[in-house]
Design a protein around this motif. Structure first.
Motif, PDB file in Angstrom:
ATOM      1  N   GLY A  54       0.772  -1.349   0.146  1.00 45.66           N
ATOM      2  CA  GLY A  54      -0.265   0.226   0.208  1.00 45.66           C
ATOM      3  C   GLY A  54       0.496   1.427  -0.254  1.00 45.66           C
ATOM      4  N   SER A  55       1.823   1.083   0.519  1.00 46.29           N
ATOM      5  CA  SER A  55       2.791   2.361   0.469  1.00 46.29           C
ATOM      6  C   SER A  55       3.732   2.807  -0.431  1.00 46.29           C
ATOM      7  N   LYS A  56       3.848   1.701  -1.710  1.00 49.52           N
ATOM      8  CA  LYS A  56       4.324   1.876  -2.606  1.00 49.52           C
ATOM      9  C   LYS A  56       3.389   2.416  -3.952  1.00 49.52           C
ATOM     10  N   LEU A  57       1.562   2.231  -3.376  1.00 54.11           N
ATOM     11  CA  LEU A  57       1.310   2.677  -4.665  1.00 54.11           C
ATOM     12  C   LEU A  57       1.319   4.659  -4.703  1.00 54.11           C
ATOM     13  N   LYS A  58       0.663   4.707  -6.152  1.00 55.43           N
ATOM     14  CA  LYS A  58       0.909   6.220  -6.532  1.00 55.43           C
ATOM     15  C   LYS A  58      -0.161   7.086  -5.706  1.00 55.43           C
ATOM     16  N   GLY A  59       0.285   8.652  -4.952  1.00 54.98           N
ATOM     17  CA  GLY A  59      -0.301   9.049  -4.266  1.00 54.98           C
ATOM     18  C   GLY A  59      -0.581   8.681  -2.444  1.00 54.98           C
ATOM     19  N   VAL A  60       0.070   7.658  -1.974  1.00 52.44           N
ATOM     20  CA  VAL A  60      -0.003   7.529  -0.976  1.00 52.44           C
ATOM     21  C   VAL A  60       1.587   7.536  -0.544  1.00 52.44           C
ATOM     22  N   HIS A  61       1.590   8.479   1.256  1.00 50.01           N
ATOM     23  CA  HIS A  61       2.805   8.722   1.743  1.00 50.01           C
ATOM     24  C   HIS A  61       2.465   7.694   2.752  1.00 50.01           C
ATOM     25  N   GLU A  62       1.527   7.749   3.264  1.00 47.62           N
ATOM     26  CA  GLU A  62       1.793   6.295   4.653  1.00 47.62           C
ATOM     27  C   GLU A  62       0.367   5.335   4.805  1.00 47.62           C
ATOM     28  N   CYS A  63       1.305   4.226   4.898  1.00 49.12           N
ATOM     29  CA  CYS A  63      -0.262   3.386   5.095  1.00 49.12           C
ATOM     30  C   CYS A  63       0.462   2.684   6.157  1.00 49.12           C
ATOM     31  N   PHE A  64      -1.241   2.539   7.148  1.00 53.79           N
ATOM     32  CA  PHE A  64      -0.572   1.923   9.149  1.00 53.79           C
ATOM     33  C   PHE A  64      -2.097   0.718   9.053  1.00 53.79           C
ATOM     34  N   VAL A  65      -1.589  -0.472   9.266  1.00 50.99           N
ATOM     35  CA  VAL A  65      -2.765  -0.955  10.147  1.00 50.99           C
ATOM     36  C   VAL A  65      -2.786  -1.217  11.145  1.00 50.99           C
ATOM     37  N   ASP A  66      -3.876  -1.168  11.318  1.00 44.99           N
ATOM     38  CA  ASP A  66      -4.003  -1.475  13.228  1.00 44.99           C
ATOM     39  C   ASP A  66      -5.115  -2.792  13.026  1.00 44.99           C
ATOM     40  N   ARG A  67      -4.376  -3.536  13.555  1.00 50.22           N
ATOM     41  CA  ARG A  67      -4.519  -5.463  13.621  1.00 50.22           C
ATOM     42  C   ARG A  67      -5.826  -4.995  14.804  1.00 50.22           C
ATOM     43  N   ASN A  68      -5.769  -3.698  16.237  1.00 54.08           N
ATOM     44  CA  ASN A  68      -6.663  -4.011  17.182  1.00 54.08           C
ATOM     45  C   ASN A  68      -7.821  -3.588  16.469  1.00 54.08           C
ATOM     46  N   THR A  69      -8.082  -2.189  15.998  1.00 58.03           N
ATOM     47  CA  THR A  69      -8.937  -2.013  15.318  1.00 58.03           C
ATOM     48  C   THR A  69      -9.525  -2.086  14.722  1.00 58.03           C
ATOM     49  N   SER A  70      -9.196  -3.077  13.113  1.00 58.47           N
ATOM     50  CA  SER A  70      -9.382  -3.756  12.310  1.00 58.47           C
ATOM     51  C   SER A  70      -9.524  -2.600  11.179  1.00 58.47           C
ATOM     52  N   GLY A 106      -4.986  12.938  -1.530  1.00 56.23           N
ATOM     53  CA  GLY A 106      -6.465  13.461  -1.770  1.00 56.23           C
ATOM     54  C   GLY A 106      -7.359  13.251  -2.929  1.00 56.23           C
ATOM     55  N   ASN A 107      -6.765  12.723  -3.859  1.00 52.84           N
ATOM     56  CA  ASN A 107      -7.622  11.705  -4.695  1.00 52.84           C
ATOM     57  C   ASN A 107      -8.118  10.605  -4.518  1.00 52.84           C
ATOM     58  N   PRO A 108      -9.627  10.019  -4.961  1.00 52.48           N
ATOM     59  CA  PRO A 108     -10.589   9.576  -4.641  1.00 52.48           C
ATOM     60  C   PRO A 108      -9.669   8.175  -5.415  1.00 52.48           C
ATOM     61  N   GLU A 109      -9.493   8.349  -6.621  1.00 57.78           N
ATOM     62  CA  GLU A 109      -9.095   7.577  -7.000  1.00 57.78           C
ATOM     63  C   GLU A 109      -7.697   6.589  -6.046  1.00 57.78           C
ATOM     64  N   THR A 110      -6.777   7.441  -5.716  1.00 55.79           N
ATOM     65  CA  THR A 110      -5.735   6.516  -4.675  1.00 55.79           C
ATOM     66  C   THR A 110      -6.789   5.880  -3.651  1.00 55.79           C
ATOM     67  N   LEU A 111      -7.578   6.181  -2.732  1.00 58.90           N
ATOM     68  CA  LEU A 111      -8.681   5.156  -2.004  1.00 58.90           C
ATOM     69  C   LEU A 111      -8.803   4.333  -2.802  1.00 58.90           C
ATOM     70  N   GLU A 112      -9.978   4.347  -4.298  1.00 63.70           N
ATOM     71  CA  GLU A 112      -9.664   2.885  -5.050  1.00 63.70           C
ATOM     72  C   GLU A 112      -8.953   2.243  -5.028  1.00 63.70           C
ATOM     73  N   ARG A 113      -7.787   2.253  -5.350  1.00 67.41           N
ATOM     74  CA  ARG A 113      -6.623   1.427  -5.945  1.00 67.41           C
ATOM     75  C   ARG A 113      -6.109   0.806  -4.068  1.00 67.41           C
ATOM     76  N   ILE A 166      -7.370   0.361   9.288  1.00 67.50           N
ATOM     77  CA  ILE A 166      -6.558   1.238   7.398  1.00 67.50           C
ATOM     78  C   ILE A 166      -6.145   2.788   8.137  1.00 67.50           C
ATOM     79  N   GLN A 167      -5.174   2.931   8.409  1.00 68.69           N
ATOM     80  CA  GLN A 167      -5.055   4.384   8.509  1.00 68.69           C
ATOM     81  C   GLN A 167      -4.010   4.808   7.383  1.00 68.69           C
ATOM     82  N   LEU A 168      -4.370   5.838   6.648  1.00 66.33           N
ATOM     83  CA  LEU A 168      -3.848   6.267   5.003  1.00 66.33           C
ATOM     84  C   LEU A 168      -3.248   7.361   5.106  1.00 66.33           C
TER      85      LEU A 168
END
Length: 94
Positions: free
Chosen positions: A41-57, A65-72, A59-61
């Motif tokens: 996820g952190s390697k996708l174009k447009g992503v600056h930081e990607c963190f998964v919290d297993r305790n809360t299930s 600001g591009n909606p297409e980044t969320l779709e990717r 993804i903090q991203l």
């Protein structure tokens, strides 16, 4: 040549356009799942930081600001075998 950035390397989003999103993720409970989502996820174009919290299930991203980044990200999680849905989007990065 050593000081130059290759054109294929992603550029960081500008601070003015960078946004924060929270995605709910279902099924990513093991360390390997979390690592894969964060690493790829952190390697996708447009992503600056990607963190998964297993305790809360969740993804903090931080992204461009591009909606297409969320779709990717959602497509990536789906291809890995899990489900992600947007909980919050377009929050300012603090």
């Amino acid at each position: 040549m050593f000081g130059r950035k290759r054109s294929s390397e992603p550029t960081a989003p500008s601070p003015e356009t960078m946004k924060h999103a929270v995605l709910d993720v279902d099924g990513a409970t093991c360390t390997s799942c979390v690592y894969t989502i964060e690493h790829v996820g952190s390697k996708l174009k447009g992503v600056h930081e990607c963190f998964v919290d297993r305790n809360t299930s969740q993804i903090q991203l931080d992204y461009d600001g591009n909606p297409e980044t969320l779709e990717r990200i959602i497509e990536l999680v789906d291809r890995i075998g899990y489900t992600a849905v947007i909980n919050q989007a377009d929050q300012p990065v603090s």
